[in-house]
Design a protein around this motif. Structure first.
Motif, PDB file in Angstrom:
ATOM      1  N   GLN A 117       0.957  -1.216  -0.053  1.00 13.15           N
ATOM      2  CA  GLN A 117       0.091  -0.112   0.071  1.00 13.15           C
ATOM      3  C   GLN A 117       1.172   1.238  -0.050  1.00 13.15           C
ATOM      4  N   PRO A 118       1.142   1.792  -1.282  1.00  9.81           N
ATOM      5  CA  PRO A 118       2.347   2.780  -1.379  1.00  9.81           C
ATOM      6  C   PRO A 118       1.828   3.965  -0.233  1.00  9.81           C
ATOM      7  N   GLY A 119       2.841   4.581   0.353  1.00  9.99           N
ATOM      8  CA  GLY A 119       2.402   6.018   0.966  1.00  9.99           C
ATOM      9  C   GLY A 119       2.652   7.160   0.045  1.00  9.99           C
ATOM     10  N   TRP A 120       2.607   8.206   0.758  1.00 10.70           N
ATOM     11  CA  TRP A 120       2.495   9.640  -0.107  1.00 10.70           C
ATOM     12  C   TRP A 120       4.088   9.805  -0.887  1.00 10.70           C
ATOM     13  N   ARG A 121       4.998   9.237   0.075  1.00 12.74           N
ATOM     14  CA  ARG A 121       6.460   9.596  -0.456  1.00 12.74           C
ATOM     15  C   ARG A 121       6.598   8.937  -1.799  1.00 12.74           C
ATOM     16  N   THR A 122       6.017   7.776  -2.162  1.00 14.93           N
ATOM     17  CA  THR A 122       5.947   6.904  -3.173  1.00 14.93           C
ATOM     18  C   THR A 122       5.197   7.527  -4.111  1.00 14.93           C
ATOM     19  N   VAL A 123       3.681   7.538  -3.714  1.00 15.95           N
ATOM     20  CA  VAL A 123       2.719   7.909  -4.542  1.00 15.95           C
ATOM     21  C   VAL A 123       3.173   9.447  -5.335  1.00 15.95           C
ATOM     22  N   ASP A 195      -0.403  -1.006 -10.899  1.00 19.40           N
ATOM     23  CA  ASP A 195      -1.008  -0.355 -10.102  1.00 19.40           C
ATOM     24  C   ASP A 195      -0.317   0.453  -9.505  1.00 19.40           C
ATOM     25  N   VAL A 196       0.832   0.456  -9.083  1.00 21.63           N
ATOM     26  CA  VAL A 196       1.840   1.406  -8.530  1.00 21.63           C
ATOM     27  C   VAL A 196       1.760   2.648  -9.570  1.00 21.63           C
ATOM     28  N   ILE A 197       2.288   2.272 -10.613  1.00 25.00           N
ATOM     29  CA  ILE A 197       2.591   3.375 -11.706  1.00 25.00           C
ATOM     30  C   ILE A 197       1.090   4.171 -11.981  1.00 25.00           C
ATOM     31  N   MET A 198       0.001   3.636 -11.998  1.00 34.64           N
ATOM     32  CA  MET A 198      -1.009   4.159 -12.018  1.00 34.64           C
ATOM     33  C   MET A 198      -1.336   5.313 -11.027  1.00 34.64           C
ATOM     34  N   THR A 254      10.116   4.044 -13.131  1.00 42.76           N
ATOM     35  CA  THR A 254      11.203   4.033 -12.033  1.00 42.76           C
ATOM     36  C   THR A 254      10.826   3.875 -10.655  1.00 42.76           C
ATOM     37  N   VAL A 255       9.825   4.807 -10.224  1.00 39.99           N
ATOM     38  CA  VAL A 255       9.420   4.906  -9.029  1.00 39.99           C
ATOM     39  C   VAL A 255       8.730   3.599  -8.522  1.00 39.99           C
ATOM     40  N   ALA A 256       7.830   3.117  -9.426  1.00 38.75           N
ATOM     41  CA  ALA A 256       7.140   1.944  -8.995  1.00 38.75           C
ATOM     42  C   ALA A 256       8.232   0.819  -9.076  1.00 38.75           C
ATOM     43  N   GLN A 257       8.975   0.529  -9.604  1.00 37.70           N
ATOM     44  CA  GLN A 257      10.075  -0.437  -9.750  1.00 37.70           C
ATOM     45  C   GLN A 257      10.814  -0.565  -8.219  1.00 37.70           C
TER      46      GLN A 257
END
Length: 263
Positions: A117-123, A195-198, A254-257
């Protein structure tokens, strides 16, 4: 529950989306195609909502120029009611996207082995978060500074712009909250990455300060020269910052990976 087949156009666009995000070796599935399709439509509807906010602000400001008595409450009440209606529309739009994801999740034969469940720093990321806060704060400060102008019409128009900016801020906060809280929908490693990329892609889209750049224009021609110079400087500086952030930050893929590698 059976999964409805996605139209060929949605599958083709999903394949193009995967290729654009360095996932060309991934086969587009009906699940991904339907999720991307609903997001395209929701994003278009959000553009319409923000455009409506700008148009309503312009109309209310025009009524102030048309000779209404200073601080007459009716235009401001109408503006506040319009903002409330647009917030409700955005809430219903987010609920629609959430329902589509829930239906999609119910059709999965299995879930990802280690969902995240990605946090705001990732998203969103710190640079985009700082940029979003700074552009909203700058636009609000710019509009608030017009309240110091002795001309009543300028002050009333400044209040209109402030209401519009606060409405846009609330809409953005609602969308970001939706991105951070709705459950991951994935059945394998590839769909988890998608999902993370979206999420990252949608969050970065939210930081584009279209409303912050558009609404202060309502005051041009009526506010004094010093205000126009400040507004022009704000526009140039925020545009330069926007270009720099987009150029220097890693891509959504890149962020998602990276997020996947540390889970």
């Amino acid at each position: 529950m059976t999964r409805e087949p996605a139209p060929d156009t949605d599958l083709r666009m999903a394949g193009e989306w995967l290729a654009h995000h360095d996932l060309a070796d991934t086969h587009p599935t009906p699940l991904l195609a339907s999720r991307l399709a609903v997001r395209r439509r929701a994003r278009l509807a959000t553009y319409v909502i923000l455009a409506a906010l700008i148009v309503v602000s312009g109309l209310v400001a025009t009524s102030a120029l048309g000779g209404l008595q200073p601080y007459r409450p009716l235009p401001l009440v109408a503006m506040a009611a319009s903002v409330a209606g647009l917030l409700l529309a955005q809430s219903l739009l987010d609920r629609w996207v959430r329902r589509v994801d829930q239906r999609a999740g119910a059709t999965l034969s299995r879930r990802a082995a280690h969902p995240i469940q990605p946090g705001w720093r990732t998203v969103l990321g710190r640079p985009y978060a700082v940029f979003a806060v700074a552009t909203f704060a700058g636009a609000v400060a710019l509009a608030a500074s017009a309240l110091a102008v002795p001309e009543p019409t300028v002050r009333q128009m400044a209040v209109v712009v402030l209401i519009g900016l606060l409405g846009a801020m609330a809409i953005t906060a609602m969308q970001l909250r939706h991105l951070l809280r709705f459950p991951v929908v994935a059945e394998d490693e590839k769909s988890l990455t998608a999902d993370v990329i979206m999420r990252v892609e949608d969050a970065r889209e939210l930081t584009t300060p279209s409303v912050q750049w558009s609404l202060p224009v309502v005051l041009f021609g009526t506010a004094p020269g010093w205000w126009g110079a400040a507004a022009f400087a704000y526009l140039i500086l925020s545009l330069a910052a926007c270009v720099a952030i987009h150029a220097r930050t890693p891509s959504c893929a890149t962020v998602a990976q990276r997020a996947m590698s540390v889970r």
